[in-house]
Scaffold this active site. Sequence first.
Site, PDB file in Angstrom:
ATOM      1  N   ASN A  11       0.872  -1.176   0.000  1.00 41.20           N
ATOM      2  CA  ASN A  11       0.000   0.000   0.000  1.00 41.20           C
ATOM      3  C   ASN A  11       0.909   1.226   0.000  1.00 41.20           C
ATOM      4  O   ASN A  11       1.474   1.579   1.034  1.00 41.20           O
ATOM      5  CB  ASN A  11      -0.898  -0.032   1.243  1.00 41.20           C
ATOM      6  CG  ASN A  11      -1.803   1.192   1.337  1.00 41.20           C
ATOM      7  OD1 ASN A  11      -1.804   2.033   0.444  1.00 41.20           O
ATOM      8  ND2 ASN A  11      -2.568   1.280   2.414  1.00 41.20           N
ATOM      9  N   LYS A  13       0.137   4.194  -0.262  1.00 42.02           N
ATOM     10  CA  LYS A  13      -0.522   5.365   0.341  1.00 42.02           C
ATOM     11  C   LYS A  13      -0.249   6.602  -0.533  1.00 42.02           C
ATOM     12  O   LYS A  13      -0.144   6.467  -1.746  1.00 42.02           O
ATOM     13  CB  LYS A  13      -0.072   5.540   1.794  1.00 42.02           C
ATOM     14  CG  LYS A  13      -0.259   4.243   2.605  1.00 42.02           C
ATOM     15  CD  LYS A  13      -0.130   4.419   4.080  1.00 42.02           C
ATOM     16  CE  LYS A  13      -0.337   3.063   4.767  1.00 42.02           C
ATOM     17  NZ  LYS A  13      -0.337   3.159   6.216  1.00 42.02           N
ATOM     18  N   HIS A  95      -9.662   1.016   4.795  1.00 48.76           N
ATOM     19  CA  HIS A  95      -8.373   1.196   5.480  1.00 48.76           C
ATOM     20  C   HIS A  95      -8.569   2.120   6.686  1.00 48.76           C
ATOM     21  O   HIS A  95      -9.397   3.019   6.663  1.00 48.76           O
ATOM     22  CB  HIS A  95      -7.345   1.795   4.510  1.00 48.76           C
ATOM     23  CG  HIS A  95      -5.965   1.765   5.084  1.00 48.76           C
ATOM     24  ND1 HIS A  95      -5.513   2.727   5.949  1.00 48.76           N
ATOM     25  CD2 HIS A  95      -4.963   0.862   4.955  1.00 48.76           C
ATOM     26  CE1 HIS A  95      -4.274   2.411   6.324  1.00 48.76           C
ATOM     27  NE2 HIS A  95      -3.925   1.287   5.729  1.00 48.76           N
ATOM     28  N   GLU A  97      -6.978   4.547   7.686  1.00 45.85           N
ATOM     29  CA  GLU A  97      -6.853   5.987   7.388  1.00 45.85           C
ATOM     30  C   GLU A  97      -8.128   6.514   6.746  1.00 45.85           C
ATOM     31  O   GLU A  97      -8.493   7.680   6.950  1.00 45.85           O
ATOM     32  CB  GLU A  97      -5.604   6.222   6.524  1.00 45.85           C
ATOM     33  CG  GLU A  97      -4.344   6.053   7.375  1.00 45.85           C
ATOM     34  CD  GLU A  97      -3.180   5.346   6.699  1.00 45.85           C
ATOM     35  OE1 GLU A  97      -3.109   5.337   5.459  1.00 45.85           O
ATOM     36  OE2 GLU A  97      -2.325   4.792   7.436  1.00 45.85           O
ATOM     37  N   GLU A 165      -5.574  -5.074  10.341  1.00 40.34           N
ATOM     38  CA  GLU A 165      -4.547  -4.063  10.575  1.00 40.34           C
ATOM     39  C   GLU A 165      -4.852  -3.319  11.871  1.00 40.34           C
ATOM     40  O   GLU A 165      -5.643  -2.356  11.864  1.00 40.34           O
ATOM     41  CB  GLU A 165      -4.522  -3.058   9.424  1.00 40.34           C
ATOM     42  CG  GLU A 165      -4.231  -3.658   8.067  1.00 40.34           C
ATOM     43  CD  GLU A 165      -3.642  -2.623   7.104  1.00 40.34           C
ATOM     44  OE1 GLU A 165      -2.481  -2.784   6.755  1.00 40.34           O
ATOM     45  OE2 GLU A 165      -4.329  -1.661   6.744  1.00 40.34           O
ATOM     46  N   GLY A 171       2.232   2.191  10.795  1.00 43.44           N
ATOM     47  CA  GLY A 171       3.175   3.308  10.674  1.00 43.44           C
ATOM     48  C   GLY A 171       3.859   3.677  11.977  1.00 43.44           C
ATOM     49  O   GLY A 171       4.464   4.739  12.079  1.00 43.44           O
ATOM     50  N   SER A 211       3.312  -2.212  10.325  1.00 38.92           N
ATOM     51  CA  SER A 211       4.761  -2.245  10.572  1.00 38.92           C
ATOM     52  C   SER A 211       5.405  -3.587  10.228  1.00 38.92           C
ATOM     53  O   SER A 211       6.294  -4.056  10.942  1.00 38.92           O
ATOM     54  CB  SER A 211       5.054  -1.834  12.022  1.00 38.92           C
ATOM     55  OG  SER A 211       4.602  -0.509  12.257  1.00 38.92           O
TER      56      SER A 211
HETATM   57  P1  13P Z   1       2.863   0.314   7.669  1.00 39.71           P
HETATM   58  O1  13P Z   1       3.388  -0.960   7.063  1.00 39.71           O
HETATM   59  O2  13P Z   1       3.606   1.535   7.189  1.00 39.71           O
HETATM   60  O3  13P Z   1       2.753   0.230   9.159  1.00 39.71           O
HETATM   61  O4  13P Z   1       1.366   0.511   7.110  1.00 39.71           O
HETATM   62  C1  13P Z   1       0.492  -0.548   7.184  1.00 39.71           C
HETATM   63  C2  13P Z   1      -0.714  -0.234   6.389  1.00 39.71           C
HETATM   64  O5  13P Z   1      -1.480   0.643   6.722  1.00 39.71           O
HETATM   65  C3  13P Z   1      -0.929  -1.006   5.151  1.00 39.71           C
HETATM   66  O6  13P Z   1      -2.195  -0.742   4.641  1.00 39.71           O
END
Ligand code: 13P
Length: 248
Positions: A11, A13, A95, A97, A165, A171, A211
Amino acid sequence: MSPRKFFVGGNWKMNGDKETLGEVIMTLNTASLNDETEVVCGAPSIYLDYARSKLDRRIGVAAQNCYKVPKGAFTGEISPAMINDCGGSWVILGHSERRHVFGESDELIGQKVAHCLESDLGVIACIGEKLEEREAETTEDVVFAQTKVIADNVKDWARVVLAYEPVWAIGTGRTATPDQAQEVHEKLRGWLRANVSESVADSVRIIYGGSVTGGNCKELAAQADVDGFLVGGASLKPEFVDIINACS
Ligand code: 13P
């Protein structure tokens, strides 16, 4: 051996540009990737076409979100039809976010799931609890409720991947331990067994995100109910190749 094909999604982002994403793509195209793993890259919508034109065909392209109808007066949105038109075959929905930065409700996410599946896109449906929910020991309630809304909108599970997740792991560099991930994945599979069907519970890929790195992926991948990963930060780095090959 699990009957479920290992699935690794990157992803990206809202990161990168044509130059840096082009480098990520070149790394993937020239790497030796485990054939037993399904790989998908989630590109920013403006780069869907670019990603599809550059990425090797053995790697799928996903959008990171979309709207719930084919077309219309919805300024700034994209539809599953447009994702298909740009060669995307998957979409990430729900997601954390989208849920927590942009306030998307379970109901809206469910409507998107239904429309994307009707539009022949595969759906990577995301769920996960916040830190305060884990601390209050309500993780199960939260992820079951989110999963129910998704399940209510799925007729054919063959094109659905469930991504667990935990919000506190995204993150943050704070990965769920292999035991923590396995515990929730096993419970989710149990929920699918009780509420959908035995065969769906056995066949749906439940992937972990939060992560994931080249360093921790193998131990996570060794868990019985971890069928792959959804990777943020590390999907933009060469170590993504190690994550794809985690169960080699
Ligand atoms: P990270 O791997 O940066 O923690 O993000 C995970 C994520 O949100 C994947 O959709």
